[in-house]
Write a protein that holds these residues in place. Structure first.
Motif, PDB file in Angstrom:
ATOM      1  N   GLN A 126       8.310  -2.327  14.125  1.00  0.00           N
ATOM      2  CA  GLN A 126       6.881  -2.260  13.777  1.00  0.00           C
ATOM      3  C   GLN A 126       6.604  -1.406  12.545  1.00  0.00           C
ATOM      4  O   GLN A 126       5.739  -0.535  12.541  1.00  0.00           O
ATOM      5  N   LYS A 127       7.408  -1.652  11.540  1.00  0.00           N
ATOM      6  CA  LYS A 127       7.278  -0.948  10.271  1.00  0.00           C
ATOM      7  C   LYS A 127       7.219  -1.960   9.140  1.00  0.00           C
ATOM      8  O   LYS A 127       7.856  -3.028   9.219  1.00  0.00           O
ATOM      9  N   ILE A 128       6.519  -1.603   8.091  1.00  0.00           N
ATOM     10  CA  ILE A 128       6.545  -2.387   6.861  1.00  0.00           C
ATOM     11  C   ILE A 128       7.344  -1.596   5.816  1.00  0.00           C
ATOM     12  O   ILE A 128       7.384  -0.357   5.916  1.00  0.00           O
ATOM     13  N   PRO A 129       7.992  -2.315   4.897  1.00  0.00           N
ATOM     14  CA  PRO A 129       7.971  -3.746   4.606  1.00  0.00           C
ATOM     15  C   PRO A 129       8.930  -4.549   5.484  1.00  0.00           C
ATOM     16  O   PRO A 129       9.867  -3.995   6.055  1.00  0.00           O
ATOM     17  N   PRO A 164      -0.148   0.207   6.560  1.00  0.00           N
ATOM     18  CA  PRO A 164       0.274   1.107   7.637  1.00  0.00           C
ATOM     19  C   PRO A 164      -0.935   1.705   8.349  1.00  0.00           C
ATOM     20  O   PRO A 164      -1.965   1.940   7.734  1.00  0.00           O
ATOM     21  N   ARG A 165      -0.768   1.921   9.611  1.00  0.00           N
ATOM     22  CA  ARG A 165      -1.802   2.577  10.435  1.00  0.00           C
ATOM     23  C   ARG A 165      -3.158   1.889  10.375  1.00  0.00           C
ATOM     24  O   ARG A 165      -4.206   2.517  10.357  1.00  0.00           O
ATOM     25  N   THR A 166      -3.105   0.566  10.297  1.00  0.00           N
ATOM     26  CA  THR A 166      -4.339  -0.218  10.298  1.00  0.00           C
ATOM     27  C   THR A 166      -4.416  -1.002  11.603  1.00  0.00           C
ATOM     28  O   THR A 166      -5.379  -1.712  11.834  1.00  0.00           O
ATOM     29  N   ILE A 205      18.881   9.451  -2.999  1.00  0.00           N
ATOM     30  CA  ILE A 205      17.446   9.338  -3.291  1.00  0.00           C
ATOM     31  C   ILE A 205      16.677   9.070  -2.003  1.00  0.00           C
ATOM     32  O   ILE A 205      15.659   9.718  -1.714  1.00  0.00           O
ATOM     33  N   TYR A 206      17.161   8.118  -1.203  1.00  0.00           N
ATOM     34  CA  TYR A 206      16.432   7.797   0.026  1.00  0.00           C
ATOM     35  C   TYR A 206      16.472   8.971   1.014  1.00  0.00           C
ATOM     36  O   TYR A 206      15.450   9.373   1.561  1.00  0.00           O
ATOM     37  N   GLY A 207      17.655   9.509   1.202  1.00  0.00           N
ATOM     38  CA  GLY A 207      17.814  10.555   2.213  1.00  0.00           C
ATOM     39  C   GLY A 207      17.102  11.840   1.846  1.00  0.00           C
ATOM     40  O   GLY A 207      16.394  12.429   2.670  1.00  0.00           O
ATOM     41  N   SER A 239      14.130  -5.886   7.785  1.00  0.00           N
ATOM     42  CA  SER A 239      13.247  -4.749   7.509  1.00  0.00           C
ATOM     43  C   SER A 239      14.036  -3.710   6.714  1.00  0.00           C
ATOM     44  O   SER A 239      15.204  -3.943   6.383  1.00  0.00           O
ATOM     45  N   GLU A 240      13.392  -2.590   6.420  1.00  0.00           N
ATOM     46  CA  GLU A 240      13.936  -1.481   5.627  1.00  0.00           C
ATOM     47  C   GLU A 240      13.904  -1.836   4.128  1.00  0.00           C
ATOM     48  O   GLU A 240      14.605  -2.742   3.662  1.00  0.00           O
ATOM     49  N   SER A 241      13.118  -1.041   3.413  1.00  0.00           N
ATOM     50  CA  SER A 241      12.884  -1.333   1.991  1.00  0.00           C
ATOM     51  C   SER A 241      14.173  -1.440   1.174  1.00  0.00           C
ATOM     52  O   SER A 241      14.330  -2.355   0.360  1.00  0.00           O
ATOM     53  N   LEU A 242      15.094  -0.529   1.400  1.00  0.00           N
ATOM     54  CA  LEU A 242      16.340  -0.545   0.629  1.00  0.00           C
ATOM     55  C   LEU A 242      17.154  -1.806   0.929  1.00  0.00           C
ATOM     56  O   LEU A 242      17.650  -2.478   0.023  1.00  0.00           O
ATOM     57  N   GLY A 280       0.771  -1.238   0.000  1.00  0.00           N
ATOM     58  CA  GLY A 280       0.000   0.000   0.000  1.00  0.00           C
ATOM     59  C   GLY A 280       0.804   1.291   0.000  1.00  0.00           C
ATOM     60  O   GLY A 280       0.225   2.370  -0.082  1.00  0.00           O
ATOM     61  N   THR A 281       2.131   1.212   0.103  1.00  0.00           N
ATOM     62  CA  THR A 281       2.926   2.448   0.131  1.00  0.00           C
ATOM     63  C   THR A 281       4.114   2.336  -0.843  1.00  0.00           C
ATOM     64  O   THR A 281       4.429   1.248  -1.335  1.00  0.00           O
ATOM     65  N   ALA A 282       4.781   3.468  -1.052  1.00  0.00           N
ATOM     66  CA  ALA A 282       5.962   3.468  -1.928  1.00  0.00           C
ATOM     67  C   ALA A 282       7.041   2.553  -1.370  1.00  0.00           C
ATOM     68  O   ALA A 282       7.770   1.900  -2.119  1.00  0.00           O
ATOM     69  N   ARG A 283       7.137   2.500  -0.039  1.00  0.00           N
ATOM     70  CA  ARG A 283       8.185   1.664   0.571  1.00  0.00           C
ATOM     71  C   ARG A 283       7.880   0.166   0.366  1.00  0.00           C
ATOM     72  O   ARG A 283       8.787  -0.617   0.092  1.00  0.00           O
ATOM     73  N   THR A 284       6.620  -0.210   0.484  1.00  0.00           N
ATOM     74  CA  THR A 284       6.290  -1.643   0.326  1.00  0.00           C
ATOM     75  C   THR A 284       6.354  -2.067  -1.142  1.00  0.00           C
ATOM     76  O   THR A 284       6.606  -3.235  -1.451  1.00  0.00           O
ATOM     77  N   GLU A 320      -2.345  -3.343  12.051  1.00  0.00           N
ATOM     78  CA  GLU A 320      -1.739  -4.635  11.707  1.00  0.00           C
ATOM     79  C   GLU A 320      -0.241  -4.691  12.010  1.00  0.00           C
ATOM     80  O   GLU A 320       0.325  -5.772  12.145  1.00  0.00           O
ATOM     81  N   THR A 321       0.406  -3.510  12.120  1.00  0.00           N
ATOM     82  CA  THR A 321       1.823  -3.526  12.493  1.00  0.00           C
ATOM     83  C   THR A 321       1.996  -3.522  14.011  1.00  0.00           C
ATOM     84  O   THR A 321       3.115  -3.563  14.506  1.00  0.00           O
ATOM     85  N   SER A 322       0.882  -3.481  14.737  1.00  0.00           N
ATOM     86  CA  SER A 322       0.966  -3.448  16.213  1.00  0.00           C
ATOM     87  C   SER A 322       0.651  -4.797  16.845  1.00  0.00           C
ATOM     88  O   SER A 322       0.627  -4.899  18.071  1.00  0.00           O
TER      89      SER A 322
HETATM   90  N1  LIG Z   1      12.729   3.378   6.379  1.00  0.00           N
HETATM   91  C1  LIG Z   1      11.660   2.447   6.295  1.00  0.00           C
HETATM   92  C2  LIG Z   1      10.335   3.167   6.477  1.00  0.00           C
HETATM   93  C3  LIG Z   1       9.235   2.201   6.767  1.00  0.00           C
HETATM   94  C4  LIG Z   1       7.966   2.917   7.162  1.00  0.00           C
HETATM   95  O1  LIG Z   1       7.974   4.010   7.715  1.00  0.00           O
HETATM   96  N2  LIG Z   1       6.858   2.250   6.915  1.00  0.00           N
HETATM   97  C5  LIG Z   1       5.550   2.807   7.269  1.00  0.00           C
HETATM   98  C6  LIG Z   1       4.643   2.699   6.084  1.00  0.00           C
HETATM   99  S1  LIG Z   1       5.336   3.536   4.682  1.00  0.00           S
HETATM  100  C7  LIG Z   1       4.998   1.986   8.424  1.00  0.00           C
HETATM  101  O2  LIG Z   1       5.232   0.813   8.518  1.00  0.00           O
HETATM  102  N3  LIG Z   1       4.291   2.593   9.358  1.00  0.00           N
HETATM  103  C8  LIG Z   1       3.784   1.811  10.483  1.00  0.00           C
HETATM  104  C9  LIG Z   1       2.369   1.983  10.698  1.00  0.00           C
HETATM  105  O3  LIG Z   1       1.966   3.071  10.457  1.00  0.00           O
HETATM  106  O4  LIG Z   1       1.633   1.070  11.101  1.00  0.00           O
HETATM  107  C10 LIG Z   1      11.688   1.683   4.962  1.00  0.00           C
HETATM  108  O5  LIG Z   1      12.124   2.260   3.953  1.00  0.00           O
HETATM  109  O6  LIG Z   1      11.310   0.519   4.925  1.00  0.00           O
END
Ligand SMILES: N[C@@H](CCC(=O)N[C@@H](CS)C(=O)NCC(=O)O)C(=O)O
Length: 210
Positions: free
Chosen positions: A53-56, A36-38, A103-105, A66-69, A11-15, A40-42
């Motif tokens: 607790q971050k995706i992907p 994110p923010r559903t 690009i990331y930074g 973890s971490e997309s890169l 659902g996001t650019a990172r995933t 489901e990451t909690s």
């Molecule tokens: N630096 C991380 C950023 C990951 C990130 O911030 N993911 C957000 C969605 S884009 C997330 O998981 N948020 C947790 C949530 O809101 O439940 C990456 O590139 O993977």
């Protein structure tokens, strides 16, 4: 080597990034499209997998990351494929790192995510239209520099389509959805990359396509 790969998050650019790389490499994987923010990451299950607790998140056998890169780089090096450039020399690796860090930074974290935090997520982090506007200008400055450095190449690095393109394209698409006007050369690059079948499959898997 054949292992069981699972990608968490959609659902996001990172995933989009790891899903796209997995599609480019023709990998078999299970997608758990938590958003994110559903909430489901909690869950305890997810927190056990990724304390951040971050995706992907990637799970490959007994290895998780973890971490997309980092996930994209891991997949490219673990499962090399013809369609994705894999730098080998120290100089090539450093050049790729330079592009990806920039690009990331500057685009992802410093511009686009700041726009998200103080725009769409203003109810959590504080709504700040002036910050959103300044971040947009900041993004534009870096996009112009990227356009100059890219020239008329169809991939960021001479070796061909690879990690730096995944990072750049996902930021360009994200920027466009936030109303950032791309310099014309970068917009042409974006359209060329968007013609990749693996990208199109990944967009559908990540954002849904009906
Ligand atoms: N630096 C991380 C950023 C990951 C990130 O911030 N993911 C957000 C969605 S884009 C997330 O998981 N948020 C947790 C949530 O809101 O439940 C990456 O590139 O993977």
């Amino acid at each position: 080597m054949k292992r069981s790969i699972t990608l968490w998050g959609a659902g996001t650019a990172r995933t989009l990034r790891p899903i796209w790389v997995a599609e480019e490499l023709g990998l078999q994987y299970d997608l758990k499209p938590i958003g994110p923010r559903t909430g489901e990451t909690s869950t305890p299950e997810f927190a056990a997998l990724n304390r951040r607790q971050k995706i992907p998140v990637l799970v490959d056998g007994d290895f998780s990351l973890s971490e997309s890169l980092a996930i994209c780089r891991y997949l490219i090096h673990r499962y090399p494929g013809e369609s994705v450039y894999r730098p080998t020399s120290v100089e090539e690796c450093a050049r790729e790192d330079e592009w990806c860090s920039h690009i990331y930074g500057e685009l992802d974290e410093t511009s686009l995510y700041v726009m998200r935090r103080h725009g769409d997520l203003g109810h959590i982090y504080g709504s700040a239209p002036n910050v959103v506007e300044a971040s947009k200008e900041y993004a534009t400055r870096h996009l112009r520099a990227i356009e100059d450095m890219l020239g008329d190449r169809s991939s960021v690095l001479d070796g061909g389509f690879g990690l730096a393109d995944v990072m750049l394209q996902t930021c360009l698409e994200w920027a466009v959805t936030y109303g950032v006007e791309l310099p014309s050369g970068l917009d042409r690059y974006r359209h060329r990359i968007a013609a990749r079948k693996a990208f199109q499959r990944a967009v559908t898997l990540n954002f849904g396509g009906g």
